[in-house]
Design a protein around this motif. Structure first.
Motif, PDB file in Angstrom:
ATOM      1  N   ASP A  51       8.475   1.350  -4.526  1.00 17.30           N
ATOM      2  CA  ASP A  51       7.551   0.366  -5.096  1.00 17.30           C
ATOM      3  C   ASP A  51       7.928  -1.048  -4.639  1.00 17.30           C
ATOM      4  O   ASP A  51       7.061  -1.871  -4.319  1.00 17.30           O
ATOM      5  N   ILE A  72       6.938  -1.458  -0.960  1.00 19.81           N
ATOM      6  CA  ILE A  72       5.485  -1.631  -0.798  1.00 19.81           C
ATOM      7  C   ILE A  72       5.050  -3.030  -1.245  1.00 19.81           C
ATOM      8  O   ILE A  72       4.193  -3.662  -0.614  1.00 19.81           O
ATOM      9  N   TYR A 131       3.894   3.885   2.153  1.00 22.24           N
ATOM     10  CA  TYR A 131       2.983   4.735   1.377  1.00 22.24           C
ATOM     11  C   TYR A 131       3.237   6.213   1.659  1.00 22.24           C
ATOM     12  O   TYR A 131       3.171   7.043   0.750  1.00 22.24           O
ATOM     13  N   ARG A 150       6.105   7.612   2.514  1.00 21.63           N
ATOM     14  CA  ARG A 150       7.336   8.020   1.824  1.00 21.63           C
ATOM     15  C   ARG A 150       7.120   8.065   0.307  1.00 21.63           C
ATOM     16  O   ARG A 150       7.728   8.880  -0.376  1.00 21.63           O
ATOM     17  N   HIS A 151       6.267   7.202  -0.188  1.00 23.50           N
ATOM     18  CA  HIS A 151       6.004   7.165  -1.634  1.00 23.50           C
ATOM     19  C   HIS A 151       5.328   8.450  -2.100  1.00 23.50           C
ATOM     20  O   HIS A 151       5.468   8.855  -3.261  1.00 23.50           O
ATOM     21  N   ALA A 152       4.608   9.122  -1.207  1.00 25.64           N
ATOM     22  CA  ALA A 152       3.896  10.347  -1.577  1.00 25.64           C
ATOM     23  C   ALA A 152       4.852  11.474  -1.972  1.00 25.64           C
ATOM     24  O   ALA A 152       4.549  12.275  -2.866  1.00 25.64           O
ATOM     25  N   MET A 186       6.002  11.402  -5.550  1.00 21.08           N
ATOM     26  CA  MET A 186       4.816  11.633  -6.380  1.00 21.08           C
ATOM     27  C   MET A 186       4.535  13.135  -6.479  1.00 21.08           C
ATOM     28  O   MET A 186       4.175  13.655  -7.540  1.00 21.08           O
ATOM     29  N   LYS A 190      -1.923  10.543  -7.207  1.00 18.54           N
ATOM     30  CA  LYS A 190      -1.259   9.363  -6.643  1.00 18.54           C
ATOM     31  C   LYS A 190      -0.734   9.676  -5.233  1.00 18.54           C
ATOM     32  O   LYS A 190      -0.777   8.827  -4.337  1.00 18.54           O
ATOM     33  N   ALA A 191      -0.243  10.904  -5.059  1.00 14.25           N
ATOM     34  CA  ALA A 191       0.228  11.308  -3.735  1.00 14.25           C
ATOM     35  C   ALA A 191      -0.920  11.299  -2.729  1.00 14.25           C
ATOM     36  O   ALA A 191      -0.769  10.832  -1.591  1.00 14.25           O
ATOM     37  N   ASP A 246      -1.687   7.802  -1.855  1.00 13.01           N
ATOM     38  CA  ASP A 246      -0.666   7.290  -0.935  1.00 13.01           C
ATOM     39  C   ASP A 246      -0.942   7.746   0.492  1.00 13.01           C
ATOM     40  O   ASP A 246      -0.847   6.959   1.441  1.00 13.01           O
ATOM     41  N   LYS A 251      -3.896   5.892   1.988  1.00 12.20           N
ATOM     42  CA  LYS A 251      -3.525   4.526   2.364  1.00 12.20           C
ATOM     43  C   LYS A 251      -2.660   4.545   3.626  1.00 12.20           C
ATOM     44  O   LYS A 251      -2.805   3.676   4.506  1.00 12.20           O
ATOM     45  N   TYR A 252      -1.792   5.516   3.710  1.00  4.57           N
ATOM     46  CA  TYR A 252      -0.943   5.687   4.901  1.00  4.57           C
ATOM     47  C   TYR A 252      -1.815   5.871   6.143  1.00  4.57           C
ATOM     48  O   TYR A 252      -1.595   5.230   7.183  1.00  4.57           O
TER      49      TYR A 252
END
Length: 562
Positions: free
Chosen positions: A253, A256, A266, A268-270, A273, A281-282, A285, A288-289
């Protein structure tokens, strides 16, 4: 008498604490930069406190690292009594016991620093936080040395006297109210101070030293990121293997928020999630990626791989949108943009996971008819061929082609291919060829195989009627794993097969010694004793086997003992 009184009063004045000295005029100004740090455990119990000071206008500050030891939260209290949360740790230095952190405040007034080195005999003042009157101590600089070598721009000062412990980690000022150093723990009667400019070296490192990491890991307060985007990505990769999901998500977070246009953040954030079942949310992400990615085909490949990994390794709870067909849709889009080998292999892998072996075989077959043909793609085609029900001979032929690519003599990396072919020969009833491949596998592995390998080869050797080799292998299996009852029972049965009755009895007795509940051992022992003519012992052991549920033992009794 009057003279003695004057001398005594003079000595008493010298002995008064530093607070009795008049404070420098600039203390009112610099006190805005100095604050109290209060560190608490998870139950909000105060652990320790100390003095911190701002080094930037955006809330970055420094203090003694011991203040944060075991801290779960921490608060900064300024000269007006206002409280602000300390939200991030920005670095630590174990060598000099310092920690850099961020105070969540709209503005901060940093201490004024100078690049010019303080000189010998110069008077300096050290200030600690105080809610009312200034708390300070003064000393003279006895000597100046360079850190590491003479080329270093950072200096280390020896002071004329040691301060109280409350001054450790506090800023040291010159006569103009400019910070020149940071007070260090004293030793004996002398004090020590570190060049103020050293704080520029204190930051989160992508791969930090073990010593610095000890300080960072000894506090539960969230950590910041390295100063550059590239180092931050390396740091995130390293932390992905050790940090908890909540800690890792916090780091992502932060990344980002700092680099909102970086696609990698984004992606890696998935992952966490997915791990925490936040699939919507995944999905957001990953979208957006893809949106931010410059190489769309690579993004589609990574998205399809992420979906496939979730379907294989974390099938429950299901996410209805993510199916094998959805993953195929993404990789087909990637192939339309770039028909690379990597993309084609991903498509084949998805089809294999979907158990659409015919389509997977077609993918591998297309590759195997091109310049991209390799042992791995031929091996995969053999597995797909088995899945779609092709003959074992066709599967073996594909493995023959794979092994041929390696050339002669075969390298060690060909071992798994040879073993797989040996397994197929065994399945096809071509036992001697299977044994040859098992032997070749063992050679390629420099005989570094386990007990299960020797047992498996022994099983094939028995079917090939290679009894001496089988006896040798079951003995090797036992030497590697002497407490596995199965191996002793197998040895007993094999010895009985070649009419080595006494040896068979000993092996069966050893099996019972290893595991008295192993029913096969009683049946084999009873039958071996029957062959030797010891009907009494045979009946006892066969009955024992029957009592344990062995129906074959009862058949032996009915046939030979009545």
């Amino acid at each position: 008498m009057k003279r003695i009184f004057i001398i005594t009063m003079s000595l008493m004045t010298l002995a008064l604490p530093s607070m009795s000295q008049s404070a420098p005029k600039w203390t009112k100004k610099v006190k805005k930069s100095i604050f109290s740090v209060m560190a608490y455990d998870k139950d909000s119990t105060l652990l320790q406190s100390g003095t911190g000071f701002f080094v930037s206008e955006d809330g970055n500050a420094v203090c003694d690292s011991k203040v944060f030891k075991k801290a779960h939260t921490a608060t900064a209290i300024d000269y007006k009594g206002n409280k602000y949360p300390i939200d991030l740790i920005l670095g630590a230095d174990n060598a000099y016991g310092l920690i850099r952190f961020h105070v969540d405040t709209k503005e901060s007034e940093p201490v004024k620093t100078v690049d010019q080195t303080a000189v010998k005999e110069e008077k300096v003042w050290t200030l600690a936080y105080s809610a009312d009157k200034p708390s300070f101590t003064s000393a003279l600089i006895d000597s100046v040395s360079h850190i590491g070598d003479s080329i270093s721009t950072n200096c280390y000062y020896t002071l004329s006297k040691a301060p109280e412990t409350k001054f450790y980690g506090c800023p040291v000022f010159n006569a103009d109210g400019e910070a020149v150093a940071i007070m260090q723990p004293s030793s004996g009667e002398k004090g020590f101070a570190l060049d103020i400019n050293y704080i520029k070296n204190i930051s989160i490192q992508a791969i930090g030293s073990k010593a610095d990491n000890i300080i960072l890991n000894d506090t539960d307060i969230p950590k910041g990121l390295p100063e550059s985007m590239e180092e931050s990505l390396v740091y995130l990769y390293m932390k992905s293997r050790t940090a908890s999901n909540s800690e890792y998500i916090g780091m992502l977070d932060l990344f980002i928020s700092k680099y909102p246009n970086n696609a990698e953040g984004y992606f890696r954030h998935a992952t966490p999630m997915i791990d925490t079942y936040q699939f919507d949310k995944a999905e957001a992400d990953l979208n957006k990626y893809y949106e931010l990615s410059e190489e769309k085909d690579k993004a589609l490949y990574n998205i399809s791989q992420t979906i496939l990994s979730k379907l294989i390794y974390q099938p429950e709870p299901a996410y209805d949108k993510w199916t094998f067909d959805y993953a195929l849709e993404k990789i087909n889009q990637a192939i339309s943009l770039n028909p690379s080998l990597e993309n084609k292999l991903m498509k084949a892998q998805i089809l294999m996971s979907k158990k659409d072996y015919a389509s997977a075989y077609d993918c591998y077959d297309e590759i195997n008819k091109s310049k991209d043909r390799s042992p791995a793609t031929l091996y995969a085609a053999s597995v797909a061929s088995a899945g779609r029900g092709d003959s074992i001979d066709q599967q073996i032929a594909l493995l023959d082609s794979a092994i041929a690519i390696f050339g002669d003599p075969l390298p060690a990396e060909a071992s798994e291919y040879v073993l797989k072919r040996g397994e197929l020969y065994n399945k096809a009833g071509k036992y001697k060829k299977a044994v040859l491949d098992y032997n070749k596998f063992c050679y390629l592995c420099n005989n570094k195989v386990n007990d299960r390998f020797y047992y498996d080869r022994e099983q094939i050797e028995v079917k090939a009627k290679m009894y001496q080799q089988a006896i040798d292998d079951i003995n090797l299996a036992i030497s590697h794993a002497p407490n596995v009852a199965l191996y002793h029972a197998e040895k007993s049965g094999l010895l009985l097969r070649v009419n080595m009755i006494d040896e068979s009895i000993k092996a069966a007795e050893k099996c019972i010694e290893v595991d008295s509940s192993y029913v096969d051992a009683y049946r084999i022992l009873g039958y071996a004793q029957l062959q030797k003519g010891d009907k009494k012992s045979a009946m006892e052991n066969l009955k024992k086997a029957v009592e344990m549920g062995d129906t074959t033992a009862q058949q032996i009794i009915d046939k030979y003992m009545k």
